[in-house]
Design an enzyme around this catalytic site. Structure first.
Site, PDB file in Angstrom:
ATOM      1  N   CYS A   1       0.659   7.594   0.997  1.00 25.30           N
ATOM      2  CA  CYS A   1       0.406   7.814  -0.415  1.00 25.30           C
ATOM      3  C   CYS A   1       1.273   6.922  -1.301  1.00 25.30           C
ATOM      4  O   CYS A   1       1.078   5.719  -1.366  1.00 25.30           O
ATOM      5  CB  CYS A   1       0.585   9.292  -0.729  1.00 25.30           C
ATOM      6  N   HIS A   2       2.260   7.491  -1.999  1.00 24.72           N
ATOM      7  CA  HIS A   2       3.153   6.730  -2.868  1.00 24.72           C
ATOM      8  C   HIS A   2       4.416   6.266  -2.146  1.00 24.72           C
ATOM      9  O   HIS A   2       5.266   5.615  -2.743  1.00 24.72           O
ATOM     10  CB  HIS A   2       3.532   7.561  -4.096  1.00 24.72           C
ATOM     11  N   GLY A   3       4.542   6.584  -0.864  1.00 19.69           N
ATOM     12  CA  GLY A   3       5.669   6.070  -0.083  1.00 19.69           C
ATOM     13  C   GLY A   3       5.695   4.548  -0.076  1.00 19.69           C
ATOM     14  O   GLY A   3       6.746   3.930   0.109  1.00 19.69           O
ATOM     15  N   GLN A   4       4.523   3.945  -0.313  1.00 23.38           N
ATOM     16  CA  GLN A   4       4.431   2.491  -0.315  1.00 23.38           C
ATOM     17  C   GLN A   4       5.169   1.861  -1.503  1.00 23.38           C
ATOM     18  O   GLN A   4       5.449   0.668  -1.488  1.00 23.38           O
ATOM     19  CB  GLN A   4       2.965   2.056  -0.276  1.00 23.38           C
ATOM     20  N   HIS A   5       5.512   2.669  -2.542  1.00 23.08           N
ATOM     21  CA  HIS A   5       6.408   2.177  -3.598  1.00 23.08           C
ATOM     22  C   HIS A   5       7.691   1.642  -2.966  1.00 23.08           C
ATOM     23  O   HIS A   5       8.208   0.594  -3.354  1.00 23.08           O
ATOM     24  CB  HIS A   5       6.815   3.316  -4.549  1.00 23.08           C
TER      25      HIS A   5
END
Length: 197
Positions: free
Chosen positions: A118-122
């Protein structure tokens, strides 16, 4: 064989993204240390629950309190076999911590398994580790992943080398299955003989 996995999250990490991998990986015999910068083992983080109800984006509600079981300042990434980065709002600020970025970079430098959801790729983008990787993310992060140099952004759970990525918590079965394969975890189902009457 049991593996040691580091999971980095923080306040308002997505509840399912933290709880499901933590419990699932522990269930099959791995050790998962959950850490957050500026907090210690025994401290609690607040999680959030994201849901889709027909609006243009998700809504966010309060989740559970989750007790951290390790302290980021005390861990040595060399001692871990793999890294897992959940989504939610936490990665927005976790990517500003040098110690988080340096920890992530270790796992790529050492070619160890990394799962990001999800937003872990930030965090992956900020750590400058996605150059050339085929990957996915929450769709709203596509341009950020591409700007960070990913080789291709795709619309499905994706493994490329030591990295497996997924878009959201509904991808847990697939990302965790691939992550377990990357760890060398073998789950066998044996037939049980019927009981005698």
């Amino acid at each position: 064989m049991s593996k040691d996995i580091l999971l980095i999250t923080g306040d308002f990490g997505e509840d399912y993204d933290v709880m499901v991998p933590y419990q699932g990986l522990e269930m099959v015999g791995h050790n998962v240390d959950v850490v957050c910068p500026d907090k210690e083992a025994g401290d609690r983080i607040k999680t959030s629950i994201h849901d889709f109800r027909g609006d243009q984006t998700y809504i966010e509600e309060r989740g559970h309190d989750f007790e951290l079981n390790a302290t980021l300042a005390d861990v040595d990434p060399v001692e871990y076999d793999a890294l897992y980065l959940p989504g939610g709002r936490a990665p927005e600020y976790l990517r500003t911590y040098d110690e988080v970025l340096e920890t992530v970079q270790h796992f790529f430098d050492a070619n160890k398994p990394v799962g990001a959801l999800c937003h872990g790729q930030h965090i992956l983008s900020a750590a400058d580790v996605v150059d050339g990787y085929e990957m996915t993310s929450y769709p709203a992060l596509r341009s950020e992943c591409e700007a960070a140099g990913c080789g291709a952004w795709v619309d499905e759970v994706t493994r490329d080398g030591n990295l497996v990525t997924a878009q959201g918590w509904d991808d847990h079965p697939e990302i965790l299955s691939i992550f377990l394969e990357m760890l060398g975890t073998e789950i066998r189902h044996e037939e049980v003989a019927p009981a005698d009457d």
